[in-house]
Design a protein around this motif. Structure first.
Motif, PDB file in Angstrom:
ATOM      1  N   GLU A 221       0.814  -1.212   0.000  1.00  0.00           N
ATOM      2  CA  GLU A 221       0.000   0.000   0.000  1.00  0.00           C
ATOM      3  C   GLU A 221       0.848   1.264   0.000  1.00  0.00           C
ATOM      4  OE1 GLU A 221      -3.084  -0.080   2.956  1.00  0.00           O
ATOM      5  OE2 GLU A 221      -3.645  -2.118   2.440  1.00  0.00           O
ATOM      6  N   SER A 222       2.097   1.164   0.439  1.00  0.00           N
ATOM      7  CA  SER A 222       2.982   2.327   0.464  1.00  0.00           C
ATOM      8  C   SER A 222       4.313   1.965  -0.164  1.00  0.00           C
ATOM      9  CB  SER A 222       3.208   2.804   1.902  1.00  0.00           C
ATOM     10  OG  SER A 222       4.197   3.813   1.915  1.00  0.00           O
TER      11      SER A 222
ATOM     12  N   LYS B 106       9.591  10.412  -1.300  1.00  0.00           N
ATOM     13  CA  LYS B 106       8.615  10.092  -2.346  1.00  0.00           C
ATOM     14  C   LYS B 106       8.425  11.320  -3.223  1.00  0.00           C
ATOM     15  CE  LYS B 106       4.950  10.775   1.102  1.00  0.00           C
ATOM     16  NZ  LYS B 106       3.891  10.074   1.846  1.00  0.00           N
TER      17      LYS B 106
ATOM     18  N   VAL C  33       9.125   9.675   2.981  1.00  0.00           N
ATOM     19  CA  VAL C  33       8.018   8.726   2.883  1.00  0.00           C
ATOM     20  C   VAL C  33       7.245   8.613   4.188  1.00  0.00           C
ATOM     21  CG1 VAL C  33       9.124   7.393   1.053  1.00  0.00           C
ATOM     22  CG2 VAL C  33       9.422   6.685   3.434  1.00  0.00           C
TER      23      VAL C  33
ATOM     24  N   GLN D 277       3.875  13.614   4.965  1.00  0.00           N
ATOM     25  CA  GLN D 277       2.944  13.999   3.913  1.00  0.00           C
ATOM     26  C   GLN D 277       3.389  15.320   3.298  1.00  0.00           C
ATOM     27  OE1 GLN D 277      -0.783  14.164   6.097  1.00  0.00           O
ATOM     28  NE2 GLN D 277      -1.325  12.132   5.367  1.00  0.00           N
TER      29      GLN D 277
END
Length: 162
Positions: free
Chosen positions: A35-36, A54, A71, A74
């Motif tokens: 999921e990540s 990210k 990562v 946010q």
């Protein structure tokens, strides 16, 4: 830092090689059920979360813009907009991000995109000698100095993470 493991010639690795920027490729097994992608990379590579970044595509006042954040956190859209002199930011549509960068979601590299986009790197990157970003496909990261990443992407460094 020497370039090693030349497999995975992606637009990012080709661009870095062409410009003579030192980097190290790190390949790992990608589980398509994850999921990540970023957390998967950090765990698989045994790297602290704060060093794995990210690449997130957003729009600032209608202009596609790249935000690069750890990562573990946010992207703060208001801070991203402020960093590029804009007023309103939103996450980009995944299909639009893929078309504009030439990469698939989960493998978007800030380097070697189809065309240059305004780019902002979170200030926390400067706390590390090297950081990890996607090399242009899932399961492949590249390790690079923050200064080199800024230079090749012409990024602004600003506090855009939360």
């Amino acid at each position: 830092m020497a370039k090693k493991n030349s497999s995975g010639g992606t637009p990012a690795t080709v661009a870095l090689t062409r410009t003579g920027v030192a980097f190290t490729l790190h390949e790992y097994h990608h589980d398509p059920r994850t999921e990540s992608y970023g957390l998967e990379a950090a765990e698989a590579l045994g790297v602290e979360l704060g060093r794995v970044f990210k690449t997130l595509m957003s729009t600032v006042d209608g202009v596609l813009t790249v935000g690069i954040v750890p990562v573990s956190g946010q992207l703060n859209l208001k801070s991203l907009a402020r960093a590029v002199g804009g007023s309103r930011a939103a996450m980009a549509d995944v299909a639009a991000a893929e078309r504009a960068t030439g990469y698939v979601a989960g493998g978007i590299s800030p380097i070697g995109q189809r065309r240059a986009h305004p780019t902002v790197l979170d200030r926390s990157a400067s706390e590390h000698a090297t950081i990890f970003v996607s090399a242009g496909r899932r399961g492949l990261d590249l390790e690079i100095t923050p200064d080199d990443l800024v230079r090749v992407t012409r990024a602004i460094v600003a506090p855009i993470g939360r």
